[in-house]
Design a protein around this motif. Structure first.
Motif, PDB file in Angstrom:
ATOM      1  N   ARG A 190       1.102  -1.440  -0.006  1.00 25.62           N
ATOM      2  CA  ARG A 190      -0.416  -0.355  -0.410  1.00 25.62           C
ATOM      3  C   ARG A 190       0.570   1.254   0.288  1.00 25.62           C
ATOM      4  N   SER A 191       2.621   1.347   0.165  1.00 22.71           N
ATOM      5  CA  SER A 191       2.948   2.450   0.411  1.00 22.71           C
ATOM      6  C   SER A 191       4.019   2.578  -0.756  1.00 22.71           C
ATOM      7  N   PRO A 192       4.066   2.801  -1.877  1.00 21.25           N
ATOM      8  CA  PRO A 192       4.770   3.732  -2.291  1.00 21.25           C
ATOM      9  C   PRO A 192       6.119   3.229  -2.219  1.00 21.25           C
ATOM     10  N   PHE A 193       6.269   4.113  -0.767  1.00 20.58           N
ATOM     11  CA  PHE A 193       7.110   5.100  -0.151  1.00 20.58           C
ATOM     12  C   PHE A 193       8.470   3.582   0.384  1.00 20.58           C
ATOM     13  N   PHE A 194       7.588   3.038   0.972  1.00 18.21           N
ATOM     14  CA  PHE A 194       8.007   1.827   1.548  1.00 18.21           C
ATOM     15  C   PHE A 194       8.429   0.458   0.430  1.00 18.21           C
ATOM     16  N   ARG A 195       7.454   0.311  -0.616  1.00 18.67           N
ATOM     17  CA  ARG A 195       7.497  -0.224  -1.586  1.00 18.67           C
ATOM     18  C   ARG A 195       9.422   0.011  -2.086  1.00 18.67           C
ATOM     19  N   LYS A 196       9.313   1.002  -2.549  1.00 21.89           N
ATOM     20  CA  LYS A 196      10.550   1.648  -2.876  1.00 21.89           C
ATOM     21  C   LYS A 196      11.860   1.476  -2.100  1.00 21.89           C
ATOM     22  N   LYS A 197      11.468   1.388  -0.122  1.00 23.03           N
ATOM     23  CA  LYS A 197      12.779   1.389   0.069  1.00 23.03           C
ATOM     24  C   LYS A 197      12.731  -0.316   0.517  1.00 23.03           C
ATOM     25  N   PHE A 198      12.124  -0.960   0.626  1.00 28.08           N
ATOM     26  CA  PHE A 198      12.318  -2.372   0.318  1.00 28.08           C
ATOM     27  C   PHE A 198      12.746  -3.059  -0.794  1.00 28.08           C
ATOM     28  N   ARG A 215      16.732  -4.936  -1.425  1.00 27.45           N
ATOM     29  CA  ARG A 215      16.230  -5.762  -2.020  1.00 27.45           C
ATOM     30  C   ARG A 215      15.877  -7.154  -0.845  1.00 27.45           C
ATOM     31  N   LEU A 216      14.548  -6.169  -0.093  1.00 23.78           N
ATOM     32  CA  LEU A 216      13.438  -7.314   1.071  1.00 23.78           C
ATOM     33  C   LEU A 216      13.096  -7.506   0.504  1.00 23.78           C
ATOM     34  N   LYS A 217      11.967  -9.003   1.089  1.00 22.49           N
ATOM     35  CA  LYS A 217      10.471  -9.287   0.310  1.00 22.49           C
ATOM     36  C   LYS A 217       9.802  -9.634   1.744  1.00 22.49           C
ATOM     37  N   PRO A 218       8.739  -8.764   2.199  1.00 21.24           N
ATOM     38  CA  PRO A 218       8.505  -9.203   3.616  1.00 21.24           C
ATOM     39  C   PRO A 218       8.372 -10.989   3.644  1.00 21.24           C
ATOM     40  N   GLY A 219       8.107 -11.252   2.844  1.00 24.86           N
ATOM     41  CA  GLY A 219       8.296 -12.947   3.655  1.00 24.86           C
ATOM     42  C   GLY A 219       9.710 -13.482   4.133  1.00 24.86           C
ATOM     43  N   ASP A 220      10.478 -12.748   4.056  1.00 25.30           N
ATOM     44  CA  ASP A 220      12.251 -12.441   4.521  1.00 25.30           C
ATOM     45  C   ASP A 220      12.139 -12.016   5.866  1.00 25.30           C
ATOM     46  N   ILE A 221      10.748 -11.405   6.538  1.00 20.51           N
ATOM     47  CA  ILE A 221      11.239 -11.649   7.700  1.00 20.51           C
ATOM     48  C   ILE A 221      10.326 -12.332   8.465  1.00 20.51           C
ATOM     49  N   ARG A 222      11.264 -12.897   9.150  1.00 19.44           N
ATOM     50  CA  ARG A 222      10.367 -14.591   9.528  1.00 19.44           C
ATOM     51  C   ARG A 222      11.053 -14.384  11.609  1.00 19.44           C
ATOM     52  N   THR A 223      11.627 -13.731  11.989  1.00 21.12           N
ATOM     53  CA  THR A 223      12.107 -13.232  13.647  1.00 21.12           C
ATOM     54  C   THR A 223      11.801 -11.994  13.762  1.00 21.12           C
ATOM     55  N   LEU A 224      12.211 -11.035  14.965  1.00 22.19           N
ATOM     56  CA  LEU A 224      11.944 -10.173  15.755  1.00 22.19           C
ATOM     57  C   LEU A 224      13.680 -10.048  14.414  1.00 22.19           C
ATOM     58  N   GLU A 225      14.685 -10.129  15.386  1.00 24.80           N
ATOM     59  CA  GLU A 225      15.566 -10.207  14.746  1.00 24.80           C
ATOM     60  C   GLU A 225      16.259  -9.891  13.129  1.00 24.80           C
ATOM     61  N   ASP A 226      15.076 -10.636  12.683  1.00 26.29           N
ATOM     62  CA  ASP A 226      15.208 -10.312  11.208  1.00 26.29           C
ATOM     63  C   ASP A 226      15.150  -8.787  10.991  1.00 26.29           C
ATOM     64  N   PHE A 227      13.441  -8.461  11.916  1.00 29.11           N
ATOM     65  CA  PHE A 227      12.561  -7.106  11.342  1.00 29.11           C
ATOM     66  C   PHE A 227      14.288  -5.605  11.697  1.00 29.11           C
ATOM     67  N   LYS A 228      14.951  -5.718  12.611  1.00 27.38           N
ATOM     68  CA  LYS A 228      15.724  -5.081  12.972  1.00 27.38           C
ATOM     69  C   LYS A 228      16.689  -5.138  12.311  1.00 27.38           C
ATOM     70  N   ARG A 229      17.202  -6.010  12.268  1.00 26.41           N
ATOM     71  CA  ARG A 229      18.585  -5.718  10.672  1.00 26.41           C
ATOM     72  C   ARG A 229      18.279  -5.449   9.578  1.00 26.41           C
ATOM     73  N   LYS A 230      16.867  -6.090   9.061  1.00 24.11           N
ATOM     74  CA  LYS A 230      16.883  -6.198   7.453  1.00 24.11           C
ATOM     75  C   LYS A 230      16.143  -5.392   7.091  1.00 24.11           C
ATOM     76  N   VAL A 231      15.380  -4.755   8.152  1.00 24.42           N
ATOM     77  CA  VAL A 231      13.826  -3.543   7.608  1.00 24.42           C
ATOM     78  C   VAL A 231      14.763  -1.854   7.399  1.00 24.42           C
ATOM     79  N   PRO A 232      14.359  -0.997   6.745  1.00 23.10           N
ATOM     80  CA  PRO A 232      15.795  -0.289   6.484  1.00 23.10           C
ATOM     81  C   PRO A 232      15.725   1.031   7.846  1.00 23.10           C
ATOM     82  N   ILE A 233      16.045   1.869   8.187  1.00 21.56           N
ATOM     83  CA  ILE A 233      16.233   2.712   9.251  1.00 21.56           C
ATOM     84  C   ILE A 233      15.081   3.719   8.696  1.00 21.56           C
ATOM     85  N   THR A 234      13.774   4.481   9.045  1.00 19.74           N
ATOM     86  CA  THR A 234      13.619   5.335   8.342  1.00 19.74           C
ATOM     87  C   THR A 234      13.781   6.682   9.191  1.00 19.74           C
ATOM     88  N   ASP A 235      14.030   7.699   9.101  1.00 16.40           N
ATOM     89  CA  ASP A 235      13.897   9.125   9.780  1.00 16.40           C
ATOM     90  C   ASP A 235      12.729  10.193   9.483  1.00 16.40           C
TER      91      ASP A 235
END
Length: 447
Positions: A36-44, A48-68
């Motif tokens: 739904r978010s063009p901004f986050f689709r571009k960030k992902f 080179r990240l797909k939503p299905g790549d997030i399997r643990t909390l550590e995955d989320f913290k390390r793989k999802v881009p930091i935003t400001d």
């Protein structure tokens, strides 16, 4: 009505269950923003990240881009009012707010009806713990503009079922007269404005410690849980219990005050947070100071994932109050962008404020002025002595303050007294930091 918790089940949920719930929600949120978010689709895609790549909390913290915040502001300036950060059709937006702009250009914040309900409820956990109940009456001592902070308090008052009295359009004396006439039991304001109101009331011959106010509740700037001396001043002046909430306008009222009084608890029903070393980007251990990184579940219109708060916090995972939600001791200990290094020593705004508050002959009106001297950051404390202090003693107070700061922080700051009523007063966020450094040494949004 006598229950200790607003929601015992969620506030005391075991950590393992909380973490499992977080993972489920974060995985769903990643799919939501990617679709739904063009901004986050571009960030992902850039990561080179797909939503299905997030399997643990550590995955989320390390793989999802930091935003400001600056990223969102840039997108909005290019495509007003919300740009590609919006994840919801604009016709579903029911409320528009903005940040206060104290860090530069304001950020536009869209809310759906769902967002306003979730946001409002975040306040209630701390209010309920303080003792506020549906039979109380709220008095809002501020103007009703686009500032998100106290609009969300209004949503909270409605959620509890309390009566609401608006002080919009009144000056300080008008607020005092309205409180004495309407007899509310809860004062909502910034902490410094609560003290300002008490001082003006005293000049009017009104003792607000004998008024109908039983509770004061604050946000917008460091208050009762970050500055114990301020809590004592407010409670003494108003004869009431003082509480505080830590919030970020575009995120959530995400950390209600702890009833113990020495910090705030992250509302883990609405938010997932972790602490990051701002220099390395790596997670810091429990008890160490790091920057609070936030992901909100209550912003369906403009989602925020791994969002930099720039708040420096010390996280604990247990508390004597019985809540299992993460606790931030002393609320915000400093800012990544408000730290200055003076002769090799890191100096944080809140640390200096705590020391100033321990000197009874110094008023609550002061500024921390940042300059550059000999290729180093320098800080000067400008302060107003209380009116009863003879001007002959002002220099003695300055030396006392400088010595006190030197003993505690191991750095000597210049302390400069100015006459009472010299420094500006604020109804909303009080501006403590006056940055007079060259542009290249300032925070990016202040340039």
């Amino acid at each position: 009505m006598e229950a200790k918790f607003w929601n015992r089940h969620t506030e005391t949920m075991p950590r393992a269950k909380l973490d499992a719930l977080h993972l489920h929600r974060l995985q769903a949120l990643c799919h939501y923003v990617y679709e739904r978010s063009p901004f986050f689709r571009k960030k992902f895609d850039a990561a080179r990240l797909k939503p299905g790549d997030i399997r643990t909390l550590e995955d989320f913290k390390r793989k999802v881009p930091i935003t400001d915040k600056s990223e969102f502001i840039d997108q909005q300036l290019a495509n007003p009012p919300y740009g590609p950060t919006l994840a919801m059709p604009e016709e579903l937006i029911v409320h528009h707010c903005e940040t206060s702009g104290t860090t530069g250009k304001p950020l536009a914040i869209p809310y759906t009806m769902y967002d306003t309900v979730r946001y409002g409820e975040s306040w209630i956990y701390g209010m309920w713990a303080l003792g506020i109940r549906p039979t109380d009456t709220f008095y809002f001592a501020f103007g009703w503009g686009n500032f998100a902070g106290f609009w969300s308090t209004y949503w909270a008052a409605r959620r509890i079922g309390c009566r609401v009295i608006s002080g919009g359009g009144l000056d300080t004396k008008g607020h005092i007269n309205a409180i004495m006439r309407m007899k509310p039991t809860v004062l909502i304001s910034t902490p410094t404005f609560a003290l300002r109101m008490a001082a003006v009331a005293s000049e009017m011959g009104v003792d607000v410690s004998k008024s109908s106010i039983k509770f004061t509740y604050h946000a917008g700037e460091p208050g009762p849980t970050a500055l114990p001396a301020m809590r004592e001043q407010i409670e003494r002046a108003w004869g009431a219990r003082a509480g505080e909430l830590l919030g970020i306008a575009e995120v959530d009222a995400f950390a209600p005050g702890c009833p113990v009084g020495d910090g705030v608890h992250v509302n883990e029903m609405n938010n997932f947070t972790w602490s990051m070393d701002p220099n390395t980007g790596k997670e810091v251990a429990e008890g160490e100071i790091g920057e609070n990184i936030i992901t909100s579940y209550s912003n369906s219109a403009q989602p925020l994932l791994n969002y930099r708060s720039h708040d420096l916090v010390r996280r604990r995972m247990s508390c004597s109050c019985g809540r299992t939600w993460a606790k931030l001791e002393g609320a915000v200990l400093g800012r990544t962008d408000f730290m200055v290094t003076v002769r090799g020593t890191n100096v944080y705004q809140t640390a200096v404020e705590n020391l100033i508050g321990e000197i009874p002959e110094v008023s609550n009106s002061y500024e921390l002025v940042l300059t550059r001297e000999e290729d180093n950051d320098a800080m000067t404390v400008k302060f107003e002595p209380v009116r009863t202090v003879n001007p002959d003693r002002w220099d003695d107070l300055a030396r006392l303050m400088s010595d006190k700061i030197h003993k505690a922080l191991h750095v000597r700051l210049k302390c400069e007294p100015v006459p009472p009523d010299t420094l500006p007063r604020y109804e909303l966020k009080t501006k403590r930091i006056i940055d007079q450094r060259p542009k290249e040494f300032r925070r990016a949004l202040d340039r």
